[in-house]
Design a protein around this motif. Structure first.
Motif, mmCIF file in Angstrom:
data_model
loop_
_atom_site.group_PDB
_atom_site.id
_atom_site.type_symbol
_atom_site.label_atom_id
_atom_site.label_comp_id
_atom_site.label_asym_id
_atom_site.label_seq_id
_atom_site.Cartn_x
_atom_site.Cartn_y
_atom_site.Cartn_z
ATOM 1 N N ILE A 14 4.762 8.809 -16.897
ATOM 2 C CA ILE A 14 3.991 9.785 -17.660
ATOM 3 C C ILE A 14 3.863 9.289 -19.094
ATOM 4 O O ILE A 14 4.866 9.003 -19.749
ATOM 5 N N VAL A 15 2.637 9.182 -19.573
ATOM 6 C CA VAL A 15 2.388 8.738 -20.941
ATOM 7 C C VAL A 15 2.010 9.962 -21.766
ATOM 8 O O VAL A 15 0.974 10.587 -21.541
ATOM 9 N N GLY A 16 2.877 10.325 -22.711
ATOM 10 C CA GLY A 16 2.604 11.455 -23.590
ATOM 11 C C GLY A 16 3.531 12.628 -23.365
ATOM 12 O O GLY A 16 3.692 13.098 -22.240
ATOM 13 N N ALA A 17 4.167 13.108 -24.452
ATOM 14 C CA ALA A 17 5.101 14.239 -24.376
ATOM 15 C C ALA A 17 4.534 15.459 -25.084
ATOM 16 O O ALA A 17 5.167 16.068 -25.941
ATOM 17 N N GLY A 18 3.291 15.813 -24.716
ATOM 18 C CA GLY A 18 2.728 17.088 -25.120
ATOM 19 C C GLY A 18 2.912 18.092 -23.990
ATOM 20 O O GLY A 18 3.657 17.839 -23.037
ATOM 21 N N PRO A 19 2.245 19.242 -24.057
ATOM 22 C CA PRO A 19 2.417 20.235 -22.993
ATOM 23 C C PRO A 19 2.120 19.708 -21.600
ATOM 24 O O PRO A 19 2.859 19.996 -20.652
ATOM 25 N N ALA A 20 1.052 18.916 -21.442
ATOM 26 C CA ALA A 20 0.700 18.415 -20.109
ATOM 27 C C ALA A 20 1.794 17.510 -19.561
ATOM 28 O O ALA A 20 2.273 17.692 -18.432
ATOM 29 N N GLY A 21 2.226 16.524 -20.339
ATOM 30 C CA GLY A 21 3.230 15.575 -19.864
ATOM 31 C C GLY A 21 4.579 16.217 -19.631
ATOM 32 O O GLY A 21 5.268 15.892 -18.652
ATOM 33 N N LEU A 68 10.737 27.530 -17.068
ATOM 34 C CA LEU A 68 10.377 26.935 -18.353
ATOM 35 C C LEU A 68 9.970 27.992 -19.376
ATOM 36 O O LEU A 68 9.437 27.648 -20.431
ATOM 37 N N GLY A 69 10.240 29.256 -19.083
ATOM 38 C CA GLY A 69 9.753 30.313 -19.943
ATOM 39 C C GLY A 69 10.805 31.088 -20.691
ATOM 40 O O GLY A 69 10.509 32.168 -21.225
ATOM 41 N N THR A 70 12.017 30.559 -20.778
ATOM 42 C CA THR A 70 13.084 31.316 -21.453
ATOM 43 C C THR A 70 12.741 31.610 -22.901
ATOM 44 O O THR A 70 12.887 32.743 -23.379
ATOM 45 N N GLY A 71 12.278 30.600 -23.629
ATOM 46 C CA GLY A 71 11.955 30.785 -25.040
ATOM 47 C C GLY A 71 10.790 31.733 -25.245
ATOM 48 O O GLY A 71 10.849 32.638 -26.100
ATOM 49 N N LEU A 72 9.722 31.541 -24.473
ATOM 50 C CA LEU A 72 8.558 32.394 -24.700
ATOM 51 C C LEU A 72 8.826 33.831 -24.273
ATOM 52 O O LEU A 72 8.283 34.775 -24.854
ATOM 53 N N ARG A 73 9.693 34.031 -23.260
ATOM 54 C CA ARG A 73 10.036 35.399 -22.877
ATOM 55 C C ARG A 73 10.878 36.071 -23.960
ATOM 56 O O ARG A 73 10.778 37.273 -24.180
ATOM 57 N N PRO A 108 3.998 29.745 -30.548
ATOM 58 C CA PRO A 108 3.519 28.491 -31.141
ATOM 59 C C PRO A 108 3.804 27.277 -30.253
ATOM 60 O O PRO A 108 4.893 27.161 -29.673
ATOM 61 N N GLN A 109 2.832 26.391 -30.182
ATOM 62 C CA GLN A 109 2.960 25.250 -29.280
ATOM 63 C C GLN A 109 4.152 24.379 -29.623
ATOM 64 O O GLN A 109 4.801 23.828 -28.725
ATOM 65 N N GLN A 110 4.484 24.234 -30.902
ATOM 66 C CA GLN A 110 5.628 23.395 -31.252
ATOM 67 C C GLN A 110 6.931 23.973 -30.702
ATOM 68 O O GLN A 110 7.843 23.221 -30.326
ATOM 69 N N GLU A 111 7.012 25.304 -30.613
ATOM 70 C CA GLU A 111 8.209 25.910 -30.021
ATOM 71 C C GLU A 111 8.234 25.706 -28.513
ATOM 72 O O GLU A 111 9.291 25.447 -27.923
ATOM 73 N N LEU A 112 7.075 25.801 -27.889
ATOM 74 C CA LEU A 112 7.002 25.532 -26.452
ATOM 75 C C LEU A 112 7.377 24.087 -26.152
ATOM 76 O O LEU A 112 8.151 23.813 -25.223
ATOM 77 N N VAL A 113 6.852 23.156 -26.936
ATOM 78 C CA VAL A 113 7.187 21.742 -26.729
ATOM 79 C C VAL A 113 8.683 21.515 -26.910
ATOM 80 O O VAL A 113 9.310 20.786 -26.131
ATOM 81 N N THR A 114 9.277 22.127 -27.919
ATOM 82 C CA THR A 114 10.720 21.992 -28.125
ATOM 83 C C THR A 114 11.495 22.482 -26.906
ATOM 84 O O THR A 114 12.445 21.837 -26.451
ATOM 85 N N ASP A 115 11.069 23.617 -26.349
ATOM 86 C CA ASP A 115 11.716 24.137 -25.140
ATOM 87 C C ASP A 115 11.579 23.163 -23.976
ATOM 88 O O ASP A 115 12.537 22.915 -23.231
ATOM 89 N N LEU A 116 10.383 22.621 -23.794
ATOM 90 C CA LEU A 116 10.116 21.736 -22.660
ATOM 91 C C LEU A 116 10.884 20.429 -22.768
ATOM 92 O O LEU A 116 11.368 19.891 -21.764
ATOM 93 N N VAL A 117 10.999 19.900 -23.983
ATOM 94 C CA VAL A 117 11.799 18.681 -24.187
ATOM 95 C C VAL A 117 13.249 18.938 -23.812
ATOM 96 O O VAL A 117 13.878 18.163 -23.077
ATOM 97 N N ALA A 118 13.810 20.034 -24.341
ATOM 98 C CA ALA A 118 15.216 20.340 -24.070
ATOM 99 C C ALA A 118 15.460 20.521 -22.578
ATOM 100 O O ALA A 118 16.463 20.049 -22.033
ATOM 101 N N GLU A 119 14.549 21.194 -21.894
ATOM 102 C CA GLU A 119 14.730 21.436 -20.467
ATOM 103 C C GLU A 119 14.615 20.137 -19.672
ATOM 104 O O GLU A 119 15.383 19.907 -18.727
#
Length: 402
Positions: A14-21, A68-73, A108-119
């Motif tokens: 996978i190339v890219g660590a945004g929401p899609a990747g 993957l929704g702990t933070g947003l919930r 905010p997307q940066q918070e979602l990305v932070t959650d996804l990286v950690a997970e």
């Protein structure tokens, strides 16, 4: 610390660590599919990069259903109303009570990305930051059984990663899109001729809802991000230097276009970020070539007029994860073969609505015959949205739907 493997690849690269990747990577790990993510930027950069923050109901479903929704919930806020301001006055649409009755979740997307990286890291994923792919010859073997890419360590040393599939999630200007063979895909592109000054300001939201203001001097918009940060937009001339706008000039123009004298003052604060965004759209068809599959902005760019980009990225990641799992676990390659055909109708529906929103919010300011005609069309669209229940239900379905 990011996990670094000594292996020379993974089943899915996978190339890219945004929401899609990141969504794709997390879903693949949950499905028992070996994957590896390379990202050219640092972890701090991707976790602090401010982007859109409106998540559609289907996007929330994908995230929550897959753990993957702990933070947003916990920190996301429901949002179900938008407001339109014109010279004739103001009207609000409570869109969560229209159409399918769905609302946005502001996160905010940066918070979602932070959650996804950690997970992803907590699940044992291999995520390599500061690891760009070579601009020339960095991706090859796409029409064979073992595609590969050339990545670079932090010290610049190149090394080769081999996989069975490559997922290009590295954005519109990323390596994956640029290294597609000539003629492999067709690009459908439109430049809308509209530019926005995008502003991130350190002040609580001044208004309880997303607010779109139509003015003879151009569009202005207010979107909440967090309790202490707000996103504003100001239509500007293409080619504008964002730094030419002082904080005082920004606030004076926002007050004018949002009619603060009539509807109440805005909350002023320092401008944290400013950039000019040219409203453009493009779609690649197909979104795949050989063993390469594109998702997110790498597959198509959508204008920010309807907050669809991150939502489309998450939906494509879910579709692609299921297709990879079917191919690898059941030997069924049909979902991969149909990946583009599955995603493109959804993408074009979002593009059509985004294009409609551009026409709803913008019109030329000139006094020539065509400009007057286009302004009258814009005003008619707004009046129809204000008065027509059918139009309001359709708006709600498309505004929240992906």
């Amino acid at each position: 610390m990011e996990k670094r493997s000594s292996a020379d690849g993974a089943t899915v690269l996978i190339v890219g660590a945004g929401p899609a990747g990141l969504v794709l990577g997390n879903l693949l790990l949950a499905a028992g599919v070996d994957c590896l993510i390379v990202e050219r930027q640092s972890r701090a950069h991707v976790e602090q990069r401010a982007r859109a923050g409106f998540l559609a109901a289907e996007t929330v479903r994908v995230l929550v259903d897959n753990g993957l929704g702990t933070g947003l919930r916990a920190r996301g806020r429901q949002h179900g109303t938008c407001v339109f301001r014109t010279e004739r006055g103001e009207f609000a649409l409570q869109y969560d009570g229209l159409g399918r009755g769905e609302a946005h979740t502001v996160y905010p997307q940066q918070e979602l990305v932070t959650d996804l990286v950690a997970e992803f890291l907590a699940r044992g994923g291999d995520l390599r930051f500061d690891t760009p792919v070579s601009e020339t010859g960095g991706l090859d073997g796409l029409d064979g059984e073992r595609p590969w890419l050339v990545a670079h360590r932090a010290d610049g040393t190149p090394y080769r990663l081999t996989g069975r599939y490559v997922a290009g999630c590295d954005g519109r200007h990323g390596v994956c899109r640029r290294q597609l063979p000539a003629g492999a895909v067709r690009s459908h592109r439109r430049r809308h001729g509209v530019s926005w000054l995008a502003l991130l300001v350190e002040t609580p939201p001044a208004l309880p809802a997303v607010t779109y203001a139509v003015h003879d001097r151009g569009f202005a918009g207010h979107m909440a991000r967090t309790p202490s940060v707000t996103r504003y937009y100001l239509q500007c001339e293409p080619g504008t230097d964002p730094d030419a706008w002082t904080d005082a000039a920004v606030w004076d123009e926002l007050d004018l276009r949002m009619r603060a004298e009539r509807f109440g003052p805005l909350r002023r604060g320092p401008v944290l970020e400013r950039a000019v965004v040219d409203l453009e759209s493009d779609v690649l068809d197909p979104m795949q070539y050989g063993r390469l599959f594109l998702a997110g902005d790498a597959a198509g760019l959508i204008s920010p007029s309807a907050a669809k980009g991150a939502n489309l990225a998450v939906m494509a990641a879910e579709t692609l994860a299921r297709a990879f799992a079917a191919a690898l676990h059941q030997g069924d390659e049909e979902p991969l073969a149909r990946y583009s055909a599955t995603c493109l109708p959804r993408i074009w529906r979002a593009q059509e609505f985004s294009h409609w929103m551009i026409g709803l919010l913008h019109a030329p300011a000139g006094d020539d015959e065509e400009s007057r005609f286009l302004r009258a069309l814009r005003d008619s669209r707004l009046e129809s949205l204000r008065t027509s229940t059918v139009q309001q239900h359709s708006f709600a379905d498309n505004y929240v739907g992906v």
